[in-house]
Scaffold this active site. Structure first.
Site, PDB file in Angstrom:
ATOM      1  N   ILE A 144       0.863  -1.292  -0.030  1.00  0.00           N
ATOM      2  CA  ILE A 144      -0.035  -0.066  -0.027  1.00  0.00           C
ATOM      3  C   ILE A 144       0.900   1.214  -0.130  1.00  0.00           C
ATOM      4  CG2 ILE A 144      -2.142  -1.045   0.999  1.00  0.00           C
ATOM      5  CD1 ILE A 144      -1.125  -0.112   3.743  1.00  0.00           C
ATOM      6  N   ASP A 145       0.291   2.482  -0.482  1.00  0.00           N
ATOM      7  CA  ASP A 145       1.277   3.543  -0.874  1.00  0.00           C
ATOM      8  C   ASP A 145       1.770   4.035   0.606  1.00  0.00           C
ATOM      9  OD1 ASP A 145       0.725   3.476  -3.233  1.00  0.00           O
ATOM     10  OD2 ASP A 145      -1.154   4.878  -3.128  1.00  0.00           O
ATOM     11  N   LYS A 146       3.027   4.891   0.649  1.00  0.00           N
ATOM     12  CA  LYS A 146       3.563   5.447   1.762  1.00  0.00           C
ATOM     13  C   LYS A 146       2.522   6.263   2.601  1.00  0.00           C
ATOM     14  CE  LYS A 146       6.621   9.138   3.130  1.00  0.00           C
ATOM     15  NZ  LYS A 146       7.309  10.339   2.791  1.00  0.00           N
TER      16      LYS A 146
END
Length: 303
Positions: A137-139
């Site tokens: 999942i994105d930062k």
């Protein structure tokens, strides 16, 4: 080393070589291609070229992708919110602001660094940079991730992602008031041809399907649940923008005037999968981060 060859067609004549090659694979950034050109890994008609050379019809392009240099990833002690762990699988709640795995130039402070300090039995299928990592999942997205602790578990979890049997539900806050109760967005995703740092809906992109359901409506915003059928890079962020309801706090795909949520208002709340050994379906839920929940409470008080 991996070797690839292409022949340039008339319709692409006059295109810069770095852009033309980067367009051959969505996973390659233009800067990566430029580095290969500078290191003479890419040849046109058998000769090295400059990054700004234009291709011509009939040019024979040869790319030899070099083996990645081994990089040492060090374990780092950190507080991890572990929801489940046994000898096969680990489920962790990643905070917003944390990168999932190291990359060249960014080798510390990632979830992988913390996992390596927490346990020494992560799967090795994805190599030294991404041990145990099955999906990302994105930062600046928070929420649940499954991590494989051996290669058999890793293969099982990846196959479940391919078969679309993993349950992944996200909570998101978007700009605008969505008029309908639920919907499905089917729009292929690939690199944005105008900005390769972004993803976009493109004709030749990979299949991407997002289901959404309205949970609450406010004066100028909507709180939604999004369920992933596929898991493309930035999928929910791009899809919600595509239908006219970009995520709150999204610096890449949202409006300039937004609410500070320490990133985008997107949280991977529910994760369910078949356990690789027991074959039992297990699922987990993680509550919204404090800042996200606070914004919703403020909206409710003011509505």
């Amino acid at each position: 080393m991996e070797k690839m060859q292409w022949s340039v067609e008339l319709e692409h004549q006059g295109t810069r070589i770095d852009k033309w090659v980067a367009d051959q694979n969505q996973e390659w950034s233009r800067s990566q291609v430029q580095q290969w050109i500078k290191e003479s890994h890419l040849l046109v008609n058998g000769s090295a070229v400059k990054v700004n050379q234009k291709v011509k019809q009939g040019d024979e392009i040869t790319l030899t992708i070099p083996e990645p240099e081994p990089l040492d990833v060090e374990p780092e002690k950190m507080e991890l919110e572990i929801y489940f762990e046994d000898e096969d699988v680990l489920v962790v709640n990643k905070p917003s602001g944390m990168v999932v795995h190291p990359a060249p130039g960014h080798l510390s402070g990632t979830l992988v660094n913390g996992l390596m300090a927490h346990c020494n039995d992560l799967s090795g299928i994805n190599g030294v940079m991404r041990p145990g990592i099955v999906h990302r999942i994105d930062k600046d997205t928070s929420g649940l991730l499954m991590v494989a602790k051996n290669d058999v578990a890793h293969e099982s979890l990846v196959q479940q992602l391919v078969d679309k049997t993993v349950l992944r539900k996200y909570r998101a806050l978007v700009h605008g008031v969505i008029p309908h109760e639920k919907g499905t967005i089917e729009a292929p995703l690939g690199r944005d041809p105008k900005d390769r740092q972004k993803m976009a809906v493109v004709d030749q992109g990979k299949e991407a399907v997002t289901h959404f359901q309205v949970l609450e409506r406010f004066k100028n915003h909507t709180y939604v649940e999004c369920q992933l059928e596929t898991g493309r890079t930035h999928q929910i962020r791009v899809h919600m923008r595509y239908i006219g309801f970009p995520l709150v706090g999204d610096p890449k795909y949202g409006p300039r005037k937004t609410i500070d949520v320490d990133g985008q208002a997107l949280h991977a709340e529910t994760l369910g999968f078949e356990h690789p050994q027991t074959k039992e379906f297990v699922s987990f839920q993680a509550p919204l981060p404090e800042r996200f929940a606070q914004i919703l409470d403020n909206f409710r008080k003011n509505s």
